[in-house]
Design an enzyme around this catalytic site. Structure first.
Site, mmCIF file in Angstrom:
data_model
loop_
_atom_site.group_PDB
_atom_site.id
_atom_site.type_symbol
_atom_site.label_atom_id
_atom_site.label_comp_id
_atom_site.label_asym_id
_atom_site.label_seq_id
_atom_site.Cartn_x
_atom_site.Cartn_y
_atom_site.Cartn_z
ATOM 1 N N CYS B 132 0.828 -1.142 0.042
ATOM 2 C CA CYS B 132 0.065 -0.109 0.058
ATOM 3 C C CYS B 132 0.893 1.181 -0.096
ATOM 4 O O CYS B 132 1.872 1.087 0.639
ATOM 5 C CB CYS B 132 -0.955 -0.101 1.159
ATOM 6 S SG CYS B 132 -1.561 -1.468 1.635
ATOM 7 N N GLY B 245 1.453 -17.555 -5.413
ATOM 8 C CA GLY B 245 1.610 -16.998 -6.833
ATOM 9 C C GLY B 245 1.541 -18.318 -7.971
ATOM 10 O O GLY B 245 2.418 -18.868 -8.175
#
Lengths: 278, 311
Positions: B132, B245
């Site tokens: 973020c 992933g």
């Protein structure tokens, strides 16, 4: 999906048939009594081909019909996913997630149902028409528009059951020349009294059609439900990818996002922020 | 099949198996209830939570790519208050191991989340999303600057006894350095990787496919990058690494375990198949059985690299 106890299944199912009924439009049936028993008009399913990771994501398809142990979709070949689906043969296996979404709220028996379908939007309203015709209330009216005559999906069984059918073709080869919104205007001009209190509209089609019909429904003051579509990854409410903007009733300037898969795909017209959808 | 031990102890949390849902791919878990018993999961990592609710980005938010997808959801979430009051009580009923993914635009925001949630029962740990932007530092993401990452981890370490898992961004020059700095700050474990920044363009309309132009790539397309990063990091830190992933199958999961991951997260695969995690758990058991192994522990970090292989 809404976090209630609505049943949903994740199953690998055999294809019963997969037939091209008009150029590029296919009718596919799957065998699964549990799904067929709970599917409601306006709901959809996510389909993928288990043996292939290309495309990776499943695709959403409206429940076209559900009868006995059979559940059916109608789809147009438009891209990678539908092209792969078009190659499926009887006996091939598809992964099916469904039934998903809220579906149409059925009208009261005293209400006249006005159904508007543009192009492949017929797939989303067909099951609703089947239900309405079986229900014994007033016969529903369908305004069905396509670009060219060859895209027109035959609806004889529905007509035989009492469906009041009006056609529009942009090429003018059948019915009114023009679009669904033109067809609606023509029908109004011809004097079909559409009383606000007695009519409810159910709409599905390409976005420009939805916008045009939404304006007409506002002018006419007719309560209407719109079946929307959106790019989806999961279809059951976890990816948050399929949102569209809505007006916040409490704060008019604020825009809220709702999931087409779980909060929809059917929404009342007045909530939708049409300007913000492209 | 004989009894296979899939138990993993990670950062002090007892996981019945190494498979977790990845944050952002399972909502708050409740959406998965129609499909399987949540308590079968090793852990459930819920959608990233911020202090205040976030509406997320305008659509289009997702686009499929070759072997994957891009997302620009915009961290839409219901906010701390709604989670504690409405969602957590419902989630508790399912008796899953719950990890809460948290996000913030300042150290203080992360701190508020950790403090408040540490007072709740049945939250087994925190996964910290450091991808973020830090608005106090001009929008640079916490996870891309080691001198912001380590202080953040240290700050949070002081605020809770519960397991702190740092979810690393792959969009960095040196992920091993990031991993070491997170460990130095007091992280109990690391999740590698978050999405890879990517873009998709519509050639006919000449517009980007996402409203925000750039989004995060996930799915099988990123597996080789994730696997490489897990392998590089696992050998350089002492704390456990959770591999994420592009895991869509048990075989993928096993590859990550072999490469050094102690546990796994499954994200995008859930979109295609809500039962993906359960099938992967069962597939790991079948793999162990087939290879005459008794426990997951025998697999972790068992990659055999010839001495002459490039490092």
């Amino acid at each position: 999906m809404p976090l209630t106890s609505q049943p949903a299944y994740n199953l690998c199912l055999p294809v019963l048939w997969n037939r091209e009924i008009v150029p590029e439009i296919f009718h596919l049936a799957l065998e699964e009594p549990r799904l067929a028993a709970v599917a409601r008009p306006g709901q959809f399913m996510m389909l993928s081909v288990p043996r292939s990771m290309d495309p990776l994501l499943p695709r959403p398809f409206a429940v076209f019909n559900a009868e006995g142990s059979r559940i059916e979709i109608l789809y147009k070949k438009v891209g990678k996913g539908t092209t792969l689906l078009a190659q499926m043969r009887a006996g091939d296996v598809l992964r099916v997630l469904g039934p998903l979404g809220n579906g149409f709220s059925p009208p009261d028996r005293s209400v006249e149902a006005l159904v508007l379908a543009g192009g492949i939007g017929i797939a989303s309203v067909h099951f609703l028409l089947v239900h309405l015709l079986k229900g014994g209330g007033a016969a529903p009216t369908l305004l069905y528009g396509v670009r060219s005559l060859e895209e027109l999906v035959p609806l004889e069984p529905l007509e035989k059951s009492g469906l009041l059918l009006h056609i529009a073709t942009e090429d003018g080869k059948r019915g009114v020349k023009g679009r669904v919104s033109d067809l609606l205007s023509t029908i109004l001009e011809r004097g079909k009294g559409l009383s606000r209190a007695d009519t409810e509209a159910f709409v599905c089609g390409p976005l420009p059609m939805l916008k045009a019909v939404a304006r007409q429904m506002t002018t006419l003051g007719i309560k209407s439900q719109f079946s929307l579509e959106s790019r989806m990854a999961c279809g059951y409410g976890v990816c948050q990818g399929c949102v569209i903007p809505f007006k916040d009733q409490k704060e008019p300037k604020r825009i809220l996002y709702r999931k087409v898969c779980a909060d929809g795909p059917v929404f009342p017209a007045e909530d939708i922020c049409w300007e913000a959808i492209r | 099949m004989k009894k296979i031990d899939t138990n993993v102890s990670l950062a002090g949390i007892a996981l019945k198996n190494p498979v977790m849902t990845a944050s952002g791919a399972c909502g708050y878990g409740l959406e998965l209830v129609p499909f399987f018993d949540l308590s079968r999961l090793g852990a459930l990592v819920v959608k990233g939570l911020s202090v205040r609710p976030r509406p997320g980005n305008p659509p289009p938010r997702i686009v499929e790519t070759c072997g994957g997808m891009l997302n620009a959801i915009g961290l839409e979430n219901i906010g701390l208050e709604a989670f504690v009051v409405e969602t957590l009580p419902r989630l508790r009923e399912h008796r899953a191991v719950v990890l809460v993914n948290i996000l913030g635009e300042s150290q203080e925001e992360y701190g508020t989340l950790v403090e408040r949630l540490s007072r709740e029962e049945d939250i087994h740990g925190f996964e910290v999303n450091v991808s973020c932007p830090n608005v106090q530092r001009g929008g640079i993401t916490f996870g891309s600057d080691p001198d912001m990452l380590e202080p953040l981890v240290r700050f949070l370490r002081d605020k809770t006894e519960r397991p702190l898992i740092i979810k690393l961004s792959p969009n960095v020059t040196d992920i091993v350095d990031m991993a070491r700095r997170a460990e130095a700050g007091g992280a109990d474990a690391l999740t590698l990787i978050n999405t890879i920044r990517g873009m998709s363009v519509d050639a006919e309309s000449r517009r980007p496919d996402l409203a925000t132009v750039v989004g995060g790539l996930s799915g099988p397309a990123i597996k080789p990058v994730a696997l490489r990063m897990v392998w590089e990091v696992a050998s350089q830190v002492r704390i456990p690494v959770i591999g994420a992933g592009g895991i869509v199958s048990a075989e993928d999961a096993v590859e990550f375990l072999i490469s050094g991951a102690s546990a796994l997260q499954v994200g995008t695969a859930n979109f295609r198949n809500p039962n993906a995690c359960i099938e992967i758990i069962e597939g790991i058991e079948a793999y162990l059985d087939r290879h005459g192994m008794n426990s997951v522990g025998e697999l972790i970090g068992s990659l055999e690299v010839a001495q002459t292989a490039a490092s």
